[in-house]
Design an enzyme around this catalytic site. Structure first.
Site, mmCIF file in Angstrom:
data_model
loop_
_atom_site.group_PDB
_atom_site.id
_atom_site.type_symbol
_atom_site.label_atom_id
_atom_site.label_comp_id
_atom_site.label_asym_id
_atom_site.label_seq_id
_atom_site.Cartn_x
_atom_site.Cartn_y
_atom_site.Cartn_z
ATOM 1 N N ARG A 15 -16.112 -5.147 -36.933
ATOM 2 C CA ARG A 15 -16.054 -6.456 -36.252
ATOM 3 C C ARG A 15 -15.178 -7.426 -37.042
ATOM 4 N NH1 ARG A 15 -21.963 -8.329 -35.498
ATOM 5 N NH2 ARG A 15 -21.064 -10.002 -34.265
ATOM 6 N N LYS A 71 -21.768 -19.358 -36.853
ATOM 7 C CA LYS A 71 -21.393 -19.979 -35.573
ATOM 8 C C LYS A 71 -22.585 -20.225 -34.655
ATOM 9 C CE LYS A 71 -18.625 -16.939 -34.205
ATOM 10 N NZ LYS A 71 -18.681 -16.042 -33.115
ATOM 11 N N ARG A 108 -11.642 -14.864 -27.632
ATOM 12 C CA ARG A 108 -11.653 -13.931 -28.759
ATOM 13 C C ARG A 108 -10.243 -13.416 -29.047
ATOM 14 N NH1 ARG A 108 -17.087 -13.280 -29.702
ATOM 15 N NH2 ARG A 108 -17.579 -11.519 -31.023
ATOM 16 N N ARG A 111 -28.881 -10.128 -41.732
ATOM 17 C CA ARG A 111 -29.301 -10.960 -40.595
ATOM 18 C C ARG A 111 -30.411 -10.272 -39.792
ATOM 19 N NH1 ARG A 111 -24.983 -13.591 -36.587
ATOM 20 N NH2 ARG A 111 -24.293 -11.464 -36.220
ATOM 21 N N ARG A 119 -29.709 -6.443 -35.197
ATOM 22 C CA ARG A 119 -28.868 -6.165 -34.029
ATOM 23 C C ARG A 119 -28.093 -4.872 -34.271
ATOM 24 N NH1 ARG A 119 -25.407 -11.468 -32.521
ATOM 25 N NH2 ARG A 119 -23.743 -9.947 -32.583
HETATM 26 P P1 AMP Z 1 -21.035 -12.159 -30.675
HETATM 27 O O1 AMP Z 1 -22.480 -12.319 -30.363
HETATM 28 O O2 AMP Z 1 -20.199 -13.337 -30.256
HETATM 29 O O3 AMP Z 1 -20.783 -11.753 -32.103
HETATM 30 O O4 AMP Z 1 -20.503 -10.941 -29.770
HETATM 31 C C1 AMP Z 1 -21.041 -9.642 -29.893
HETATM 32 C C2 AMP Z 1 -20.107 -8.628 -29.253
HETATM 33 O O5 AMP Z 1 -19.935 -8.953 -27.865
HETATM 34 C C3 AMP Z 1 -18.684 -8.607 -29.819
HETATM 35 O O6 AMP Z 1 -18.586 -7.790 -30.974
HETATM 36 C C4 AMP Z 1 -17.917 -8.019 -28.633
HETATM 37 O O7 AMP Z 1 -18.152 -6.630 -28.511
HETATM 38 C C5 AMP Z 1 -18.604 -8.687 -27.446
HETATM 39 N N1 AMP Z 1 -17.958 -9.979 -27.088
HETATM 40 C C6 AMP Z 1 -18.502 -11.227 -27.152
HETATM 41 N N2 AMP Z 1 -17.628 -12.174 -26.727
HETATM 42 C C7 AMP Z 1 -16.503 -11.492 -26.390
HETATM 43 C C8 AMP Z 1 -15.231 -11.887 -25.891
HETATM 44 N N3 AMP Z 1 -14.928 -13.189 -25.672
HETATM 45 N N4 AMP Z 1 -14.309 -10.910 -25.639
HETATM 46 C C9 AMP Z 1 -14.583 -9.603 -25.853
HETATM 47 N N5 AMP Z 1 -15.746 -9.163 -26.335
HETATM 48 C C10 AMP Z 1 -16.712 -10.087 -26.598
#
Ligand code: AMP
Length: 205
Positions: free
Chosen positions: A163, A13, A88, A122, A152
């Site tokens: 996740r 993504k 989400r 990654r 990360r």
């Molecule tokens: P990402 O970089 O999009 O994979 O997000 C990393 C982490 O940030 C996720 O595993 C969640 O803990 C948090 N996160 C990101 N976007 C959201 C969202 N829209 N709602 C809740 N938690 C979020």
């Protein structure tokens, strides 16, 4: 054009989002990036969000919604934007509908069984955000700025598995939500980066 890009963690993504935003000259609004910036800046919101993120859990809706609302109210989002990582869950999608309209929701369709390995390999740049695979960066350095690449915290295997579970339970149902609205475009996300990008551009025409 107001766009959403959806897909499981590790579906590519972020990489595709950067390409779309460059081509269409719209801002990339990633709630994950906004949260990580808050953590790096030591804000109160960042402090509250960190434990959830480290566990691979969703950050509470009210924190993320406030963050998102403020971001898309900024001037650069007037010409359109690409949301990455938001919504989400269904509650976030419903709130989003009260804030703005969405023209197209892209869904990167991937094989969840193959994503754990993809994410465990990654590597990301803590300085410029560049993301790559360990095998493509054998020297461990960022191709864009030369900084030392890192894993990360939430890309560790046990966290990745969590996740993916969170994704299947909360986020995958959004595919039906946007399908019912007639704005969903499904893209085969298991192809090369260029092929996925070409399929996305065809879907945006
Ligand atoms: P990402 O970089 O999009 O994979 O997000 C990393 C982490 O940030 C996720 O595993 C969640 O803990 C948090 N996160 C990101 N976007 C959201 C969202 N829209 N709602 C809740 N938690 C979020």
């Amino acid at each position: 054009m107001n766009l959403i890009i959806m897909g499981a963690p590790g579906s590519g993504k972020g990489t595709q989002a950067a390409l779309i935003c460059k081509t269409h000259d719209i801002p990339h609004v990633s709630t994950g990036d906004l949260l990580r910036k808050n953590i790096a800046d030591g804000t109160e919101l960042g402090k509250q969000a960190k434990a959830f993120m480290d566990a691979g859990a969703l950050v509470p809706d009210e924190l993320v919604i406030a963050l998102l609302k403020n971001r898309i109210a900024e001037a650069d989002c007037k010409k359109g934007f690409l949301l990455d990582g938001f919504p989400r869950n269904k509650a976030q999608a419903e709130i989003l509908d009260t804030i703005t309209h969405i023209d197209i929701a892209l869904n990167l369709d991937t094989d969840l069984n193959k994503l754990v390995d993809r994410m465990a390999s990654r590597r990301v740049c803590p300085v410029c955000g560049y993301s790559t695979s360990a095998s493509l960066a054998p020297d461990g350095k960022c191709k864009e700025c030369g900084a030392e690449l890192i894993i990360r915290d939430d890309d560790k295997r046990e966290v990745v598995e969590n996740r993916l579970k969170v994704y299947e339970k909360n986020t995958a149902p959004l595919i039906d939500y946007y399908k019912a609205k007639g704005v969903l475009k499904n893209i085969d996300g298991m192809q090369s980066i260029d092929a996925v990008n070409a399929a996305i551009e065809a879907a945006l025409k």
